[in-house]
Design an enzyme around this catalytic site. Structure first.
Site, short mmCIF file in Angstrom:
data_model
loop_
_atom_site.label_atom_id
_atom_site.label_comp_id
_atom_site.label_asym_id
_atom_site.label_seq_id
_atom_site.Cartn_x
_atom_site.Cartn_y
_atom_site.Cartn_z
N HIS D 28 -84.14 75.74 26.90
CA HIS D 28 -84.11 76.01 28.35
C HIS D 28 -83.23 77.21 28.66
O HIS D 28 -83.59 78.08 29.45
CB HIS D 28 -83.53 74.80 29.11
CG HIS D 28 -84.37 73.58 29.11
ND1 HIS D 28 -83.87 72.35 28.76
CD2 HIS D 28 -85.68 73.38 29.41
CE1 HIS D 28 -84.83 71.43 28.88
NE2 HIS D 28 -85.94 72.04 29.26
N LYS D 52 -87.57 56.77 39.48
CA LYS D 52 -87.58 56.66 38.01
C LYS D 52 -86.22 57.07 37.46
O LYS D 52 -85.67 58.09 37.85
CB LYS D 52 -88.64 57.61 37.40
CG LYS D 52 -90.04 57.09 37.44
CD LYS D 52 -90.96 57.72 36.39
CE LYS D 52 -90.81 59.22 36.23
NZ LYS D 52 -91.94 59.82 35.49
N ARG D 105 -94.09 76.92 23.94
CA ARG D 105 -93.75 76.69 22.53
C ARG D 105 -95.00 76.57 21.68
O ARG D 105 -95.09 75.74 20.80
CB ARG D 105 -92.91 75.42 22.40
CG ARG D 105 -91.47 75.60 22.82
CD ARG D 105 -90.83 74.25 23.05
NE ARG D 105 -91.64 73.47 23.97
CZ ARG D 105 -91.38 72.23 24.35
NH1 ARG D 105 -90.33 71.61 23.87
NH2 ARG D 105 -92.17 71.59 25.17
N SER D 142 -86.30 68.40 25.15
CA SER D 142 -85.34 67.36 25.55
C SER D 142 -85.67 66.05 24.86
O SER D 142 -84.78 65.35 24.35
CB SER D 142 -85.37 67.16 27.07
OG SER D 142 -84.93 68.32 27.73
#
Lengths: 190, 190, 190, 190, 190, 190
Positions: D28, D52, D105, D142
């Site tokens: 990031h 959430k 990516r 992540s």
């Protein structure tokens, strides 16, 4: 199905299976046969450019197809025809086809086929129908078969018998003349 | 690992790292070195077609490899050999290799390599083993390196030193003769 | 090959074929068998998370594998072992494996596997070796097989016999309880 | 460049780097830093759904970002802000951004990002700008970082120091409570 | 946005939209126009290799671009320039550009563009910015448009008017000389 | 086409367009309409799992379809039917369909659809026919549309009017109850 009994007549629909068929492989024959289950007639369209020479003459490519498709030609399900210097959409218009049928040998093929399918739909509205290639023939393309055969590999089971014999002849002839035909491109890459 | 102590002897296995190596890059060397961890001997097979000229002569490609792989050649882990006009599966049979080792620089490479791996397995049962290319060398291919070098770009760190020097020589020579070698294909596309 | 005669001893190398094997499929067995040609021992590692329940208990998954791999277990080529809540790289370190072996069922699988292979190499240097899945089993995954079986589809030939029987039992039991197991996710999507 | 001397003032442009940043990774930070070269201000937008729960609370995610981006925050190049239950296009409109910046990516990421980019352009005309992820961080996401850390893998160099420390704390705490956090999904698949 | 009122001056940034533009299509114009929203000046760089002939002379390609981009040229947002035998990174350095802008017509394009973007970043640090092609123009490439036009297909709406007229002229001329220009490659493949 | 005049009757063929249709989008309607050009009847099969709740009840999903497909239902070209807990191949057998028709929104969709197509062909020989999604609707999926609508985005033109109204109602209702429906998954990812 009982519910189909009263449904004797559907609309008559023709499709086109286009290609250079230089030469036809068992992968092509699989797709043509499956297209014949979905449409009332399949036009196997041998597209070629008069200014470019292929491995086989157009007449010989048509012969390969006619021999391999013998029964289906006799039954009227399939028709074989050559077209020189023509857009696929014009071929479809000329023979009255509602769709083009293409086999997909994985996602790579789609990246190549998608822009052409969209272009053809843009030009005349003709639909392109994609079928998943038979996994057992996923590695079979005209160019890879020719390359393997040119270097003496055995392609039995990947092409019709007549094509197999002719590839062997080409191989024998070119061995005399020092490997002048056939690119070794894909075998060489690193 | 203590549990390995008694396991002194395994089966002896050889693999082939095929390519045109025109010229070898640091990406190739990375894969060859990793293949040597997985197999007892690596045959670096320089495949070429006598009817097609590359950028470097086959003898020079072999020299590049021998210099770059000096220590591994000396230790017997690696062997360098040229093959003209041969199928990869026949090369594997001749040298007695159980597997072909290939680097993958992303999913695009796989789309190209998969049909060949399946064809080779179909022909003789030889296995193709794919390794993920080192991300730091993901952009390194013989053709892109040559193109960059031909236009004066610095490819230090992407190829062995000897190759770097020869690419510079080619560049200087061709500048005299008006840029006649090297395609600018990929730089031109829009 | 005559040239191999003197090469009796190679380095002893072990690989890991990891998975949840919930349950093992014929696609898994194909890859395990091919890995056993490339390495001296294959550790079939059943990775599981104690906090998550699968379709089959870990003990039953191990049983499926042991029955299906009977001959290879007996010959010492293959070993089956469960690992709870462990990183794959730690499993490799513990069993002394130089490589992880994975099957690729097309380019989609690679997109998913590549980051993990790079991460694992980053963590401990362990290599991941990719083999092209047998095209005849390209459509076979544990989840798709379970879904098909749960809705009464015949998966003969896609899983070992013992798994087939157990999937049928599960199916019969869940029919009584109104389809409570098995997601129909992929059948539902539009 | 001499030709730039008279061009002191360009149009002021802001972009958004959206994400859940749960937690921020070095991947990031690479994209944020590069976005700051292309735009006059980067709004790092922490999007979250109040209904959430993530691994880290939104406040902590913001702290991670503020510490890691200290210098760039001080210079006014970058701004960090949380948005609850908001469409990305509305975030862009609110902060006055002309573009969203995303790292890719590999081709898999694009398949996922393309429909969202097209949807966002359809909704408000906001542009999505894709940058190629640094290959050295290609395997860093992540979720993969959290999974590796949860099972005791060393993620030094993949996340900022503060995140590294907090992941270690989480790991130590959950070990007491028997591995209750972190999915082992990708480690388990076969 | 009220919050933008005080932000009158940003850094002046230039980008390059490279290509052979042989000829320019409406897909190119879409990307150039969108690049002009993101950067203060767009240099449309017509890269060509003096040793290779294209379909149109470089001067004519520049004319097509100048006519199609008339208003944007007049306003100073866009500049058109030819570069012979030059690396893209050197072009960027010469014109003082911080970024290259490229359109992506799907994931296939990315597989091709990614290694070049990484190479260019490796060489000089120049950034490559990818924009999602307008889906309505996804099938539009210079080569497909030329092929369709060469066989008499109507490419109205896919290229600027001047290009359309010139493609028609080429088509009429080559019909006299028996189809000598234009490859039928993609129409022939099977 | 004159050559079609005598070909009044073809074989009657039915296809299935399967999905959860939760809710139907304009992308679905495009594919259904195109399928109706290729087959004599299209069965729009709403597959659902009684044990899982969707966003809309099955009855309401059927209503959306019936209203949107009014004319085609009236003409007998299209039929709408719900199937609970059934394999797609069994649905095809029950209604007497020779093919499944699916839209492809790019190569990513194919990676997901190919194993299912191969599995279904393995199970009963039913063919899957892929059509290229209309590029103008490439970004339209039930899940993305629901997510955008749930956060107040305008999805006019992406779904039929009745669906648009119902999505607005859901939105208004859930705003009262604090964003309890709709995942913000794809908006959050970084």
């Amino acid at each position: 199905m009982g519910q189909n009994s009263q449904e004797s007549d559907g609309e008559w629909r023709r499709c086109v299976c286009p290609g250079s068929y230089d030469p036809v492989t068992n992968g092509h024959l699989d797709i043509i046969g499956r297209a014949a289950q979905l449409f009332d007639e399949v036009v196997v369209a041998v597209l070629h450019n008069p200014a470019k020479r292929g491995t086989f003459e157009v007449e010989e490519r048509l012969d390969f197809l006619r021999v391999a498709l013998g029964d289906q030609l006799a039954s009227g399900q399939v028709r074989v025809q050559a077209f020189a210097g023509r857009l696929l959409v014009d071929v479809c218009r000329e023979v009255g086809a509602v769709a083009v049928v293409k086999g997909l040998r994985g996602t790579g093929d789609l990246g190549y086929e998608l822009p052409m399918a969209l272009m053809n739909r843009h030009l005349t509205g003709v639909e392109t129908v994609f079928l998943a290639a038979d996994p057992a023939l996923e590695h079979v393309s005209s160019s890879l078969v020719k390359e393997v055969a040119a270097y003496g590999g055995d392609v039995t089971g990947l092409v019709p018998d007549l094509v197999l014999r002719r590839l062997l002849e080409l191989r024998n002839r070119s061995q005399g003349s020092q490997g002048s035909h056939g690119s070794q491109g894909s075998q060489e890459e690193g």
